[in-house]
Design an enzyme around this catalytic site. Structure first.
Site, PDB file in Angstrom:
ATOM      1  CG  HIS A 122      -2.075   0.899   1.110  1.00  0.00           C
ATOM      2  ND1 HIS A 122      -2.010   2.242   1.359  1.00  0.00           N
ATOM      3  CD2 HIS A 122      -3.346   0.645   0.700  1.00  0.00           C
ATOM      4  CE1 HIS A 122      -3.199   2.765   1.123  1.00  0.00           C
ATOM      5  NE2 HIS A 122      -4.020   1.825   0.719  1.00  0.00           N
ATOM      6  CG  ASP A 174      -8.659  -4.490  -2.505  1.00  0.00           C
ATOM      7  OD1 ASP A 174      -9.847  -4.377  -2.152  1.00  0.00           O
ATOM      8  OD2 ASP A 174      -8.043  -3.617  -3.124  1.00  0.00           O
TER       9      ASP A 174
END
Ligand code: CMC
Length: 435
Positions: free
Chosen positions: A311, A368
């Site tokens: 991320h 996710d």
């Protein structure tokens, strides 16, 4: 850094360039984040900053969402994400994001009533879906449908109208999403049912048919609500920045959010949840050897990445992934589903978190990584996963857009560039251009 040197560092910064000095004011957030204000930079020095992907650039001041990526903290309006996930509903969180405070009973009841009464689409909207190919991916369908809503509501944007638009978008997004699915499988559209709550109505529109119209399973509806809460906002990510950028030109809320849905579609952003399940399916189909896939994700010559890992902001475990991992096991156990893909995902996580490459690159599971496994358990088809993210992100986009509109510091978004093309040259006639 001692407290004294830190205080000095925060007093201001000085930039020296081409023999000139420029004082850069320091801006501090309520959580002690620090920015150097470069608004005067170009005027004073002629230079701009170059920051591909905006990794060091703050584009606005915002009071909506706080993330500390190093510590793995996410809060909406000050409330920790795990507390909201455990104790609130999606509509409560939507109100919180948009209005800044948790709603009281009367406010929540009025907001729920408003959302419930705007879920219907204009009947002529059916023809919009009929015009599209049956195998159309639901993300561009939803992006186009949200833009098309602007043609039904064309009144000037007063504050009252903007609030109505916000309610309409939150209310109609699940209907648009479910209709795009029903169209793709050739089933009749199911109208929303006002007696059901937000997430249950969506499951009804997705899975009921005129022949079989039972109530959705409350456990599934509650799980969906949790997923929507976890996706509701994430400060200045790619799609939210898109929404703000489009809105900064004066474009309306429907148009700005349609652009945000398109940005979310990409595999590096919201599209990653679909990619994660496809990756897990591939590993399963190839015999389940997780280590081989981890090795490929580390190999710079191979362009595979471990989807659902890494991320831009989190350099620690994404707190949303932590909530989802717990919920994944709980939901699958309660539904009595044994998921080979969950087993593979947990193995992948275990190996990656002990691997030097993932440790040194600070790559952890993101939101996710586990969401696709839960969506699958809820019966949501894989190509609808990113649409689910869009339904959840809607209040965040709206809150950020409204904040941008009401901020007197907002200017049209217009970054600069460093030009690397040809220098001035004379026009070349066709006969002299060669073959
Ligand atoms: N697997 C293997 N290596 C990775 C991964 C990964 N998933 N993510 C980053 N890296 C490596 C990358 O190769 C680079 O290595 P090096 O410095 O040795 O060249 C380094 O880590 C930094 O990567 P980056 O692409 O420069 O980092 P970024 O901040 O620009 O990208 C990201 C962030 C999320 C796009 C990236 O981590 C990624 O592609 N992850 C997989 C896709 C994914 O799961 N996306 C969902 C994000 S969460 C939902 C959302 O908010 O959208």
């Amino acid at each position: 850094m001692t407290p004294e040197t830190r205080q000095q560092a925060l007093a201001g910064a000085t930039l020296t360039y081409d023999g000139r000095e420029l004082a850069l004011p320091v801006v501090r957030g309520t959580e002690d984040e620090v920015a150097l204000d470069i608004e005067k930079l170009r005027g004073a020095t002629g230079a701009i900053t170059l920051d591909p992907g905006f990794g060091n650039t703050g584009s606005c001041r915002s009071a909506i969402t706080f993330i500390d990526g190093e510590k793995g903290i996410l809060r909406y309006r000050g409330y920790p994400i795990d507390e909201l996930a455990e104790r609130s509903t999606f509509l409560e969180v939507a109100w919180l994001l948009i209005n800044g405070e948790l709603p009281n009973r009367a406010q929540l009841s009025a907001f729920t009533g408003d959302v419930t009464h705007h879920t219907l689409l204009h009947e002529s909207f059916r023809r919009f879906f009929e015009a599209l190919p049956k195998d159309a991916h639901p993300m561009p369908v939803c992006a186009a449908a949200v833009a098309a809503l602007a043609t039904f509501y064309q009144e000037p944007e007063t504050d009252k109208k903007m609030s109505e638009t916000a309610v309409r978008l939150i209310a109609k997004m699940p209907t648009l999403a479910a209709y795009s699915y029903k169209h793709s499988i050739g089933q009749p559209f199911m109208y929303p049912r006002n007696s059901l709550d937000y997430s249950a109505t969506f499951l009804h529109m997705m899975f009921a048919t005129p022949c079989e119209d039972g109530d959705p399973d409350p456990l599934l509806a509650k799980t969906l609500d949790l997923l929507l809460i976890l996706h509701a906002d994430h400060e200045q990510n790619c799609s939210t920045s898109t929404v703000r950028t489009v809105g900064s030109s004066g474009a309306n809320l429907f148009a700005s959010i349609s652009a945000g849905i398109s940005a979310l579609w990409g595999p590096l952003h919201g599209g990653a949840n679909q990619q994660v399940i496809e990756m897990l399916e591939k590993i399963e189909a190839e015999g389940g050897d997780v280590q081989v896939f981890v090795n490929r994700a580390k190999d710079k010559k191979d362009n595979s990445r471990l989807m659902g890992f890494g991320h831009r902001v989190y350099k620690n475990y994404d707190p949303r992934a932590q909530v989802l991992k717990r919920s994944c096991t709980e939901v699958l156990n309660r539904l009595g589903i044994r998921s080979r893909q969950l087993e593979i995902a947990m193995k992948l996580e275990e190996i990656a978190l002990k691997d030097d490459y993932f440790i040194s690159h600070k790559l952890y599971p993101n939101v996710d990584f586990y969401s696709g496994i839960i969506y699958k358990a809820l019966g949501i088809p894989v190509n609808m996963f990113t649409v689910m993210f869009a339904i959840g992100r809607m209040p965040g986009w709206i809150a950020q857009w409204l904040e941008m509109r009401h901020d007197p510091a907002t200017r049209i978004a217009r970054p600069r560039q460093i030009y690397t093309g040809a220098v001035k040259r004379p026009y070349v006639e066709m006969e002299r251009r060669g073959t």
